[in-house]
Scaffold this motif. Structure first.
Motif, PDB file in Angstrom:
ATOM      1  N   ILE A 140      52.160  61.753 -22.177  1.00 51.42           N
ATOM      2  CA  ILE A 140      52.664  60.492 -21.635  1.00 51.42           C
ATOM      3  C   ILE A 140      54.188  60.420 -21.763  1.00 51.42           C
ATOM      4  O   ILE A 140      54.886  60.052 -20.809  1.00 51.42           O
ATOM      5  CB  ILE A 140      52.009  59.291 -22.349  1.00 51.42           C
ATOM      6  N   ARG A 141      54.686  60.778 -22.938  1.00 52.99           N
ATOM      7  CA  ARG A 141      56.117  60.631 -23.226  1.00 52.99           C
ATOM      8  C   ARG A 141      56.968  61.709 -22.556  1.00 52.99           C
ATOM      9  O   ARG A 141      58.054  61.422 -22.039  1.00 52.99           O
ATOM     10  CB  ARG A 141      56.339  60.668 -24.746  1.00 52.99           C
ATOM     11  N   GLN A 195      57.371  60.585 -13.451  1.00 49.69           N
ATOM     12  CA  GLN A 195      57.252  59.351 -12.675  1.00 49.69           C
ATOM     13  C   GLN A 195      58.625  58.747 -12.406  1.00 49.69           C
ATOM     14  O   GLN A 195      58.897  58.256 -11.310  1.00 49.69           O
ATOM     15  CB  GLN A 195      56.361  58.337 -13.408  1.00 49.69           C
ATOM     16  N   GLN A 196      59.497  58.801 -13.392  1.00 53.26           N
ATOM     17  CA  GLN A 196      60.858  58.284 -13.201  1.00 53.26           C
ATOM     18  C   GLN A 196      61.604  59.097 -12.149  1.00 53.26           C
ATOM     19  O   GLN A 196      62.315  58.524 -11.301  1.00 53.26           O
ATOM     20  CB  GLN A 196      61.611  58.300 -14.535  1.00 53.26           C
ATOM     21  N   LEU A 197      61.446  60.413 -12.184  1.00 49.84           N
ATOM     22  CA  LEU A 197      62.104  61.276 -11.198  1.00 49.84           C
ATOM     23  C   LEU A 197      61.588  61.003  -9.797  1.00 49.84           C
ATOM     24  O   LEU A 197      62.363  60.888  -8.834  1.00 49.84           O
ATOM     25  CB  LEU A 197      61.881  62.746 -11.570  1.00 49.84           C
ATOM     26  N   LYS A 205      60.821  50.387 -20.355  1.00 55.66           N
ATOM     27  CA  LYS A 205      60.394  51.742 -20.748  1.00 55.66           C
ATOM     28  C   LYS A 205      59.766  52.487 -19.578  1.00 55.66           C
ATOM     29  O   LYS A 205      59.279  53.595 -19.743  1.00 55.66           O
ATOM     30  CB  LYS A 205      59.388  51.656 -21.897  1.00 55.66           C
ATOM     31  N   ILE A 206      59.742  51.876 -18.398  1.00 54.50           N
ATOM     32  CA  ILE A 206      59.088  52.464 -17.235  1.00 54.50           C
ATOM     33  C   ILE A 206      60.092  52.655 -16.107  1.00 54.50           C
ATOM     34  O   ILE A 206      61.215  52.154 -16.153  1.00 54.50           O
ATOM     35  CB  ILE A 206      57.930  51.565 -16.750  1.00 54.50           C
ATOM     36  N   THR A 248      52.675  52.753 -13.682  1.00 59.09           N
ATOM     37  CA  THR A 248      53.087  52.775 -15.083  1.00 59.09           C
ATOM     38  C   THR A 248      52.221  53.707 -15.928  1.00 59.09           C
ATOM     39  O   THR A 248      52.516  53.939 -17.101  1.00 59.09           O
ATOM     40  CB  THR A 248      53.022  51.369 -15.711  1.00 59.09           C
ATOM     41  N   GLY A 249      51.133  54.222 -15.343  1.00 62.57           N
ATOM     42  CA  GLY A 249      50.246  55.113 -16.087  1.00 62.57           C
ATOM     43  C   GLY A 249      48.918  54.478 -16.448  1.00 62.57           C
ATOM     44  O   GLY A 249      48.110  55.094 -17.153  1.00 62.57           O
ATOM     45  N   ILE A 250      48.666  53.254 -15.998  1.00 55.64           N
ATOM     46  CA  ILE A 250      47.360  52.624 -16.212  1.00 55.64           C
ATOM     47  C   ILE A 250      46.396  53.210 -15.188  1.00 55.64           C
ATOM     48  O   ILE A 250      46.562  52.995 -13.982  1.00 55.64           O
ATOM     49  CB  ILE A 250      47.440  51.089 -16.055  1.00 55.64           C
TER      50      ILE A 250
END
Length: 364
Positions: A41-42, A49-51, A185-186, A239-241
């Motif tokens: 995840i980290r 996902q940010q990229l 943080k997302i 967000t990863g949910i």
């Protein structure tokens, strides 16, 4: 078979076995080793996902839809070639073996990328994992209570006419709500209109997330009162949910706790759809009594959705629903499509728990 050709077949076969083993190892590590899941995840999902958000949010169209189309065309081409070489196997035995290995490699590569880029999030703990679920009982009485409370909230919101913004405005509001919840943080979140047009209406899809591109897509033909909740739901996936009821829960919490009337109403209305359908199945008389208390505008909204479903009803929807049901079950959501409606229980706990809402921790 010449030695060079034989080597080519062996190399492809080894690549297939290697990728299968890597996929199994990755999935096993994600499911059974919390430390590796946190690392994933980290250090893998979040940076990727940010990229992808940084790269694709500036575009008005969906790169993910293009990827889906290209993958479909590639699979079709491989299948056609495989069938051709099968019928000419005496002449094209080597080509048949190569194409067969490509055909087998295709889903393994796609699934490995799916798992690496986003699918690993299915191994996350559920949002309710740390809730004190023994403090409240979920039964028909609780379901009736939830229905009545949602009706009261919708009636209150409809005392003043609700003005719905466009998709750009909805995106900005929902993105701001998520960043306030997650403390930045997302990645920056954005939901794009799908390029699939009315096709989504026929298969009953309001929105979807593309794990390969990290984009969320939105069916712009659904009614405006659905937009805030659906956009928020798809952003939850960004967000990863992964779990659908968790995405619904997060969309409800952010909408209902906001100071934006259109987001509050959309949250109440969408959860009411699930809660009312569940109550109607358990006790039609109680459901009728609840519906009698609903304001006229919300009844009109319910009629709008029913009319849309009737207009675009198709046998293809049953097939796609069945496929998606199996997909959800394969990824740990044992109730399949019914997972979506599980959110009614979580919303009831959210609203009635003796724990402070800050301690319920819906923003990981």
């Amino acid at each position: 078979m010449p030695i060079k050709q034989s080597k080519g077949v062996v190399i492809r076969f080894v690549a297939l076995i290697t990728l299968i083993v890597l996929t199994i190892l990755l999935q096993t590590a994600l499911q059974n080793h919390p430390a590796f899941l946190r690392f994933y995840i980290r250090n893998i999902f979040t940076p990727l996902q940010q990229l992808r958000s940084y790269s694709f949010n500036v575009l008005s169209f969906s790169i993910g839809d293009i990827i889906y189309l290209l993958l479909l065309l590639l699979l079709l081409l491989i299948t056609i070639r495989l069938i051709f070489f099968l019928f000419t196997i005496r002449k094209n035995g080597y080509d048949f073996k190569v194409e067969l290995l490509r055909f087998l490699l295709f889903p393994v590569i796609v699934y490995f990328l799916f798992l690496l880029l986003w699918g690993g999030n299915y191994s996350r703990l559920r949002l309710s994992a740390h809730w004190n679920l023994e403090s409240l009982k979920w039964d028909k009485t609780a379901l009736i209570t939830l229905n009545n409370e949602l009706v009261q909230k919708m009636n209150r919101e409809q005392n003043t006419p609700i003005v719905y913004t466009n998709l750009e405005g909805t995106n900005k509001i929902a993105n701001a709500l998520y960043h306030a919840c997650y403390k930045d943080k997302i990645a920056q979140l954005k939901v794009k209109p799908t390029s699939l047009g009315y096709m989504l209406n026929y298969i009953g899809v309001q929105g979807y997330y593309n794990p390969l591109s990290g984009e969320a897509q939105f069916n712009r033909f659904i009614p405006p009162f659905m937009h805030p909740f659906v956009v928020s739901h798809e952003m939850a996936h960004q967000t990863g949910i992964a779990a659908e009821d968790d995405a619904n829960l997060l969309a409800y919490v952010l909408g209902s706790e906001s100071n934006i009337p259109e987001f509050r109403y959309s949250a109440y209305f969408n959860i009411f759809i699930y809660a009312y359908a569940d109550l109607k199945e358990r006790d039609s008389v109680a459901a009728k009594n609840v519906y009698a208390l609903l304001n006229q505008q919300s009844r009109n909204d319910m009629d709008t959705l029913r009319a849309m479903n009737r207009k675009y009803r198709s046998s293809f929807r049953k097939f796609t629903n069945s496929m998606y049901d199996e997909y959800l079950k394969m990824h740990g959501q044992e109730e399949g499509l019914n997972t979506y409606s599980d959110v009614t229980r979580w919303v009831y706990f959210w609203e009635h728990s003796t724990q402070k809402k800050a301690d319920l921790n819906v923003c990981p």
